[in-house]
Each structure stands twice: as C-alpha cells, then as structure tokens.
Design a protein around this motif. Structure first.
Motif, PDB file in Angstrom:
ATOM      1  N   GLU A 242       0.919  -1.254   0.054  1.00 37.69           N
ATOM      2  CA  GLU A 242      -0.051   0.105  -0.163  1.00 37.69           C
ATOM      3  C   GLU A 242       0.826   1.407   0.016  1.00 37.69           C
ATOM      4  OE1 GLU A 242      -2.782  -0.368   3.207  1.00 37.69           O
ATOM      5  OE2 GLU A 242      -3.994  -1.936   2.046  1.00 37.69           O
ATOM      6  N   ASN A 243       2.103   1.285  -0.643  1.00 39.77           N
ATOM      7  CA  ASN A 243       2.799   2.193  -0.782  1.00 39.77           C
ATOM      8  C   ASN A 243       2.669   3.045  -2.029  1.00 39.77           C
ATOM      9  OD1 ASN A 243       4.189   1.619   1.962  1.00 39.77           O
ATOM     10  ND2 ASN A 243       5.305   0.024   0.852  1.00 39.77           N
ATOM     11  N   GLY A 244       2.020   2.455  -3.055  1.00 41.71           N
ATOM     12  CA  GLY A 244       1.835   3.265  -4.194  1.00 41.71           C
ATOM     13  C   GLY A 244       2.871   2.803  -5.309  1.00 41.71           C
ATOM     14  N   PHE A 245       3.704   1.881  -5.180  1.00 41.61           N
ATOM     15  CA  PHE A 245       4.406   1.595  -6.414  1.00 41.61           C
ATOM     16  C   PHE A 245       4.671  -0.041  -6.790  1.00 41.61           C
ATOM     17  CE2 PHE A 245       7.133   1.060  -2.474  1.00 41.61           C
ATOM     18  CZ  PHE A 245       7.691  -0.060  -2.581  1.00 41.61           C
ATOM     19  N   ALA A 246       4.913  -0.257  -8.255  1.00 42.37           N
ATOM     20  CA  ALA A 246       5.064  -1.560  -8.510  1.00 42.37           C
ATOM     21  C   ALA A 246       6.656  -1.546  -8.855  1.00 42.37           C
ATOM     22  CB  ALA A 246       4.427  -1.708  -9.795  1.00 42.37           C
ATOM     23  N   GLY A 247       6.904  -2.920  -8.931  1.00 43.81           N
ATOM     24  CA  GLY A 247       8.324  -3.099  -9.250  1.00 43.81           C
ATOM     25  C   GLY A 247       8.647  -2.706 -10.675  1.00 43.81           C
ATOM     26  N   ALA A 248      10.001  -2.433 -10.861  1.00 41.74           N
ATOM     27  CA  ALA A 248      10.404  -1.840 -12.279  1.00 41.74           C
ATOM     28  C   ALA A 248      10.262  -3.046 -13.395  1.00 41.74           C
ATOM     29  CB  ALA A 248      11.964  -1.466 -12.089  1.00 41.74           C
ATOM     30  N   THR A 249      10.589  -4.271 -12.780  1.00 43.78           N
ATOM     31  CA  THR A 249      10.192  -5.574 -13.470  1.00 43.78           C
ATOM     32  C   THR A 249       8.754  -6.054 -13.096  1.00 43.78           C
ATOM     33  OG1 THR A 249      12.252  -6.462 -13.532  1.00 43.78           O
ATOM     34  CG2 THR A 249      10.411  -8.094 -13.964  1.00 43.78           C
ATOM     35  N   ASN A 250       7.853  -5.556 -14.187  1.00 37.29           N
ATOM     36  CA  ASN A 250       6.393  -5.721 -13.740  1.00 37.29           C
ATOM     37  C   ASN A 250       5.726  -6.444 -14.946  1.00 37.29           C
ATOM     38  OD1 ASN A 250       3.853  -5.791 -12.640  1.00 37.29           O
ATOM     39  ND2 ASN A 250       3.516  -3.432 -13.009  1.00 37.29           N
ATOM     40  N   TRP A 251       5.369  -7.544 -14.665  1.00 37.07           N
ATOM     41  CA  TRP A 251       4.712  -8.451 -15.916  1.00 37.07           C
ATOM     42  C   TRP A 251       3.335  -8.065 -15.529  1.00 37.07           C
ATOM     43  CZ3 TRP A 251       6.956 -10.216 -20.132  1.00 37.07           C
ATOM     44  CH2 TRP A 251       8.469 -10.452 -20.038  1.00 37.07           C
ATOM     45  N   SER A 252       2.151  -8.066 -16.617  1.00 40.99           N
ATOM     46  CA  SER A 252       0.729  -7.968 -16.418  1.00 40.99           C
ATOM     47  C   SER A 252       0.308  -9.290 -16.405  1.00 40.99           C
ATOM     48  CB  SER A 252       0.162  -7.311 -17.489  1.00 40.99           C
ATOM     49  OG  SER A 252       0.739  -5.880 -17.432  1.00 40.99           O
ATOM     50  N   PHE A 253       0.817 -10.351 -15.942  1.00 40.02           N
ATOM     51  CA  PHE A 253       0.319 -11.974 -15.786  1.00 40.02           C
ATOM     52  C   PHE A 253       0.279 -12.520 -14.451  1.00 40.02           C
ATOM     53  CE2 PHE A 253       3.546 -12.082 -19.673  1.00 40.02           C
ATOM     54  CZ  PHE A 253       2.751 -11.131 -20.421  1.00 40.02           C
ATOM     55  N   LEU A 254      -0.520 -13.288 -14.073  1.00 45.18           N
ATOM     56  CA  LEU A 254      -0.579 -14.003 -12.915  1.00 45.18           C
ATOM     57  C   LEU A 254      -0.839 -15.515 -13.519  1.00 45.18           C
ATOM     58  CD1 LEU A 254      -2.747 -12.038 -10.402  1.00 45.18           C
ATOM     59  CD2 LEU A 254      -0.043 -12.462 -10.475  1.00 45.18           C
ATOM     60  N   ARG A 255      -0.705 -16.526 -12.810  1.00 49.14           N
ATOM     61  CA  ARG A 255      -0.770 -17.749 -13.011  1.00 49.14           C
ATOM     62  C   ARG A 255      -2.352 -18.069 -12.569  1.00 49.14           C
ATOM     63  NH1 ARG A 255       4.652 -18.197 -11.437  1.00 49.14           N
ATOM     64  NH2 ARG A 255       4.212 -18.303  -9.227  1.00 49.14           N
ATOM     65  N   LYS A 256      -3.107 -18.547 -13.413  1.00 49.86           N
ATOM     66  CA  LYS A 256      -4.547 -18.556 -13.181  1.00 49.86           C
ATOM     67  C   LYS A 256      -4.972 -19.348 -12.301  1.00 49.86           C
ATOM     68  CE  LYS A 256      -8.888 -18.912 -15.860  1.00 49.86           C
ATOM     69  NZ  LYS A 256      -9.628 -18.966 -17.068  1.00 49.86           N
ATOM     70  N   GLY A 257      -5.819 -18.968 -11.321  1.00 49.99           N
ATOM     71  CA  GLY A 257      -6.272 -19.891 -10.078  1.00 49.99           C
ATOM     72  C   GLY A 257      -5.535 -19.793  -8.832  1.00 49.99           C
ATOM     73  N   GLU A 258      -4.091 -19.167  -8.861  1.00 48.77           N
ATOM     74  CA  GLU A 258      -3.198 -19.506  -8.000  1.00 48.77           C
ATOM     75  C   GLU A 258      -3.427 -18.335  -6.867  1.00 48.77           C
ATOM     76  OE1 GLU A 258       1.573 -19.218  -7.662  1.00 48.77           O
ATOM     77  OE2 GLU A 258       0.891 -20.574  -9.196  1.00 48.77           O
ATOM     78  N   VAL A 259      -3.729 -17.085  -7.347  1.00 45.59           N
ATOM     79  CA  VAL A 259      -3.666 -15.902  -6.410  1.00 45.59           C
ATOM     80  C   VAL A 259      -5.293 -15.582  -5.902  1.00 45.59           C
ATOM     81  CG1 VAL A 259      -3.195 -13.401  -6.036  1.00 45.59           C
ATOM     82  CG2 VAL A 259      -1.850 -14.981  -7.419  1.00 45.59           C
ATOM     83  N   TYR A 260      -5.452 -15.459  -4.640  1.00 40.66           N
ATOM     84  CA  TYR A 260      -6.735 -15.313  -4.105  1.00 40.66           C
ATOM     85  C   TYR A 260      -6.608 -14.230  -3.045  1.00 40.66           C
ATOM     86  CZ  TYR A 260      -5.017 -18.324  -0.871  1.00 40.66           C
ATOM     87  OH  TYR A 260      -4.144 -18.940   0.284  1.00 40.66           O
ATOM     88  N   PRO A 261      -7.639 -13.659  -2.683  1.00 44.84           N
ATOM     89  CA  PRO A 261      -7.795 -12.674  -1.557  1.00 44.84           C
ATOM     90  C   PRO A 261      -7.014 -13.191  -0.344  1.00 44.84           C
ATOM     91  CG  PRO A 261      -9.794 -12.610  -2.689  1.00 44.84           C
ATOM     92  CD  PRO A 261      -9.196 -13.805  -3.147  1.00 44.84           C
ATOM     93  N   GLY A 262      -6.081 -12.622   0.222  1.00 48.51           N
ATOM     94  CA  GLY A 262      -5.467 -13.316   1.166  1.00 48.51           C
ATOM     95  C   GLY A 262      -4.130 -13.973   0.970  1.00 48.51           C
TER      96      GLY A 262
END
Length: 629
Positions: A242-262
């Motif tokens: 919640e600091n307002g920045f992304a990594g300089a390396t930043n892919w617009s991808f995620l592995r489907k179904g892997e990331v969830y709230p929390g």
C-alpha cells in the motif's frame, strides 16, 4: 490500338500485384492478452480512492462495527467539491468506499439499519453513493465502488447466512447508480480480526467462502464493462503493498487460479508472474496521508507534490495504474492541503512531460516489419498504430538523431498491449562523440508493458537509442517519448520518515546494542525482542498520554504487533494498570507509525504487549518506539 489496350491492361494488372505484395500481416498475439476493457482501464492511468464513513468521525482505520451511526454528520458534505478537485488533479475516475469493514453503508441499503438512514446527516435521507455518482457524471469522471466483503457489524459474518446479504448489497450498488468502471474487493476479508461487533474471533476460508465465481457472473450480467479488483483479479490485481509503487520489472500476468484474496505470497504481486497465463495488470493503491481515513493529526503529514510525482513514475511508469486515496474530512470535504498537493503534483507531471523531443521524427531502426508497422508509428501520438519487427526478430535498435545536442532526462516507452506484453530487457544509450554510453538511472530496464517511464541523469547529446535485447516474440512498440524535465530533474525525492519525539527511556531486559535500534530515528534498524512485550523505563515518574510504535518496514520479516495492550506502573514488578488496548488495523499492508492516545497518567514504567504478532515465532519487531507527554 489492340496492342495499346493490352499494354494498359498489363500495366494495371502489374500495379494491382504490386499493391497486393505490399500488404503485411500484423504480428500474431503473444498470450496472455488483455480484454478490450482491460486496455481501456489501463489508459485511465490515475484515478482516486475515497475513504469516508463512521471511521472518519471516530478516529479509526478499521472500525469494529460498533460505532453509533449518529456520529456520522458531515455538515458541509459536497461531492461536487470532490469531483472538481479530482479533475484538477488529473484523475480520470473515483472509487468510493460504499461499505468498509465496519459494515456501515454510505447509502440507505434496505437490508440493514447500519447506514446513513440512521444518521443525523440530512435527517437520514442522504445517500453519498448517489451524490458522488451524479457529481462524476456532471464533471466527466468515471465512477466505481468499493464494497468490503468483510463485515464486522453483521453477527452472521462467516456463516452461509451472510452471503445473500452481501450479494444483495452488491446487486443494489451495481443496479441503481449507473455504469461503474471497477468493483473493488479488499483482500482484508476475515481471519485477522474481530467480527460481528462482539469482538469474537472467527476464521473463514478466504479462497472459497464468498463464492467469487457466482459474484463474477453477477457482475458480467449487470456491469460487463467493469474491471474486478482483488489480490488476484481477474480484472486487475493488488500490487502487493500500500505504498503506491510497482516493481521496475512488472509483468501483467498471473498464473490463473493461484492468487486469491489474502494470498500469502503477496510480495510476488509487485512483479507479476513472468510465466503467467492470465492477463491481470497491477493497480497501485496508496493514500495521500499515512492513514486511509481522515485523522486531524495527519494534516501535517500529507504527501508532498514531489513525493506524489515519485509515486507516479513508480506506478504508472512501471506498467501499473495509480489509485490515490483522499481521506474526506469531517466536514465532508477533501481537505485543502490534500487538494493543493494533488493539483500541484498533476501540474508537475504535465510540465516534466510537456514537450516530446522526438515527436514526429522517424527513428532509424535495425529491423522493420513494413506495411502499417513502420518506425514512424512510434512518434505519431497514436496508441493504436505501432512499429513491429519481422516474426523471427526479437531484438532491435531504435535510434534518434538530432541536428544539435539536446538535454534529455526522461523517456516514455509503450508496447502495443492488445497483442501482449513482450519485452524482457532493454538498455538506453546516448552518443558521446563516437561512443555509445548507457544513461545512468537507479532501476533495472527489463519490462515495458503498457507504459514505462524512465528517469535518468541528464545527458546532452545529438543522439539517443533504445536497444531491446530480449523479448517473448517479435517486437510491437506503440510509442516513444524523450523529454527534458528541467534543471531540477536530477534531484532526488525528500525522505518521508516521521520521527518520534519521545521522552528519554531505556528498554529493561533488552540487550543494549539491540535496544538502541528502537530509538535511533532510523527506520531501517529494527530492534527484535524475543517474546511479546517490552518494558519501557522512563527513569522517573512522568505524566504521559500517548504511545507511538513504528513497526519493522520489511513486511516479510515478521514481528509486527497486530494487537496491543498498554500498561503502566511505578515498580518494574507491578506494571499492571491497563490504560488502552486494541488492534493496529491494516498494519501489515500499511506499516505506518501507529499512535495510541489515552487519558494522561503518571507512571515511571510503561509496558507494551502484543498478544497477536505477525509470524509463527513470538518475536516483536520495533523500528522505532516512544512514549510522550
């Protein structure tokens, strides 16, 4: 005559074949690719968050759901003032916290009495959601809603009976207030706090409890153009801080179904998954103040325009969007300090990127696909035209030459993301005599994506080039800009650390070398104490009224105090008078200075105990701590 006619016919045929031979196919997509609505969403770049509610009037960040609705009374509330301020600050839309974790609704939802209808504001006939939606339409802003899945007021939260209530709230918001561009689901959704107003612990299955597939079906049927935000999307993702920045390396991808709230490995979200198979670009949420809700003592702690400029380069300029929060004050207005700083920030960005030194120029390129996909597309100010290389070419040089030396210190790069994100690494060089030298900057040059903004030390040169050294497929770049941000372009951003002006103290029963880290005014040094408490010795009896705790800033290190108990006494073996207890709301995601105020009391010894600590081990991490009069 017949011979002449035949000659003309042959010439025409030859011309047709010649024209046909110049047709060049567009590059094939490199998957995953975004939906059209995801592209339009990212083009917004900067938009606003509004945190406002009972917490505003009760000096809380995460209310328990037990604050009296009668305390909500913003006598000067003016959503048009909000909208006008945001337009001047360059925002393209606004997301309103229609219901935060405390369960209080800013609209008169029929399913609960815990809403504005039982507040004195407008005699219970007000509707903040409606007023803001109308103000957005009037001033050309897009509108969106935040609806907390977690509800600390509802006693049935965590049971199956809560879900129809939550679905009904969502349907109400999506049906009655016009188009929304985004629906925001907070990752803080149970398992780490109190619920139901009764302060009883209740744990949920974060991944499955809400039945998100059912929610997404509802959204698609009512607001198909809306982007869904959560830790893992599917429309856009939390950036992992919640600091307002992304990594300089930043892919617009995620592995489907892997990331969830929390999602426990939230730190991955700052960079994305290079091997991901689903397009879920990052959104950088940050507050213009330390807290998300308004607190009067933070009026002097509003982020400066310079700090906001820095965040812009590290969010929008790192292939993400910037969601800047404005904590509306108790009058119902965006505070004048917040407004002034945000407007100035926007003006500074416009000034720094005012004149594109390569606008209209056609660069020299080492490879070109031909047809519509030529180098001139890079500087025509049209996102939908782009330069591309031939199918087998995944590296290339792009070179701009000027008739005389130019001062340069900023660069914009954009890929044509409807066909995917491709670039894996690149370098930027300038010409010094007959040599090409790399520009000097403080971050790696890896990914580009929708937009990459580079800040580098000023160079004076007649030529600059971009060398793309690795890519996931043939190159597809939409835009390049080169700028001179002015004489002060090389100056760094001022530090933002808040210092604690504590009474002198020692930490009893803590190694001296370790103890000094808790009061050296350096947030990078962390005092790690075994156990769940520290004893502060003030040296003599003092009148005290506040306690201040800055947690370790490395969220992966553990040791953050999630709850607290504060006790005082005049003997080290009898520090047993409880002066305050509670929780440090949202501390893991937003590890800001925590200040606790209590009725003034005289004491020599002060005990800080953390019944709940982040991490499996009982180790308390303290960057800074203090007790004040």
């Amino acid at each position: 005559m017949k011979l002449l006619t035949l000659s003309v016919a042959l010439s025409a045929t030859s011309l047709l074949f010649s024209c046909a031979s110049k047709h060049v196919e567009a590059p094939q997509p490199v998957y995953p690719i975004p939906e059209a609505k995801q592209v339009e969403w990212q083009k917004m770049e900067t938009y606003a968050f509004i945190h406002f509610g009972l917490n505003t009037f009760n000096d809380r960040e995460w209310g328990y759901g037990d604050s009296d609705p009668k305390t909500f009374n913003p006598k000067k509330l003016d959503c048009e003032q909000w909208a006008q301020t945001l337009v001047k600050a360059g925002m393209k839309g606004v997301i309103l916290t229609a219901k935060h974790h405390d369960g209080f609704c800013l609209w008169p939802f029929e399913g609960t009495e815990y809403s504005v209808k039982n507040s004195p504001w407008k005699d219970g006939k007000g509707n903040v959601v409606k007023e803001l939606a109308e103000a957005c339409r009037k001033y050309g802003l897009k509108f969106a809603v935040y609806l907390s899945p977690w509800d600390r007021h509802q006693a049935n939260y965590g049971t199956p009976e809560y879900l129809p209530y939550f679905y009904a709230q969502l349907r109400d918001l999506l049906t009655n207030y016009g188009d929304v561009f985004e629906v925001w689901f907070d990752g803080a959704n149970g398992g780490d706090g109190w619920y139901g107003g009764a302060k009883d612990m209740r744990t949920i299955d974060r991944k499955n409890y809400y039945n998100y597939p059912k929610i997404y079906e509802m959204l698609d049927s009512i607001q198909p153009q809306a982007i869904v935000f959560s830790d893992g999307g599917p429309g856009c993702r939390w950036v992992g801080n919640e600091n307002g920045f992304a990594g300089a390396t930043n892919w617009s991808f995620l592995r489907k179904g892997e990331v969830y709230p929390g999602y426990p490995r939230y730190y991955e979200l700052q960079y994305g998954h290079e091997d991901g198979n689903q397009w879920v670009a990052a959104e950088c949420d940050v507050s213009i103040r330390p807290g998300w809700f308004y607190h009067p003592e933070e009026d002097s702690l509003v982020k400066t325009p310079e700090q906001l400029v820095d965040l812009y380069y590290r969010s929008v300029g790192h292939n993400a969007t910037l969601l800047l929060n404005f904590p509306v004050d108790r009058n119902g207005l965006i505070h004048p300090i917040d407004s002034a700083n945000a407007v100035k920030f926007h003006e500074m960005i416009l000034q720094e990127l005012k004149t594109n030194l390569v606008a209209g120029m056609t660069p020299k390129v080492s490879n070109e696909r031909g047809g519509d996909f030529v180098a001139s597309a890079l500087t025509d100010d049209n996102f939908d035209t782009y330069w591309a290389t031939e199918d087998s070419v995944t590296t290339a040089d792009i070179e701009f030459t000027f008739p005389k030396a130019q001062r340069m210190n900023r660069m914009l790069l954009q890929e044509y993301i409807p066909l995917g994100q491709r670039v894996k690494s690149f370098v930027v060089e300038y010409k010094d005599g007959d040599q090409w030298l790399p520009v000097r900057m403080n971050e790696e040059t890896t990914t580009i994506g929708y937009k990459r903004l580079l800040r580098f030390e000023s160079v004076n040169s007649t030529a600059i080039r971009i060398r793309i050294t690795d890519s996931r497929g043939p190159l597809c770049l939409s835009s390049i800009g080169v700028y001179d941000a002015g004489e002060k372009a090389d100056e760094g951003v001022a530090a933002t650390t808040r210092k604690i002006e504590s009474l002198p103290f020692t930490l009893a029963e803590v190694d001296k070398e370790e103890a000094v880290k808790a009061s050296d005014k350096d947030e990078k040094t962390v005092c790690m104490v075994k156990g769940d408490k520290i004893l502060i010795d003030l040296g003599s009896e003092q009148m005290i009224s506040s306690f201040h705790y800055l947690p370790n800033q490395d969220r992966t290190a553990g040791g953050m105090a999630l709850t607290y108990e504060l006790r005082v006494g005049n003997e080290p073996t009898a520090v047993n008078k409880l002066v305050k207890s509670g929780e440090f709301s949202n501390i893991i995601n937003n590890p800001i200075l925590q200040s606790v105020y209590f009725t003034p009391v005289k004491a020599r010894y002060f005990e800080f105990r953390a019944p709940r600590i982040q991490g499996a081990e009982k180790v308390l991490g303290i960057a800074e701590v203090g007790v004040c009069k």
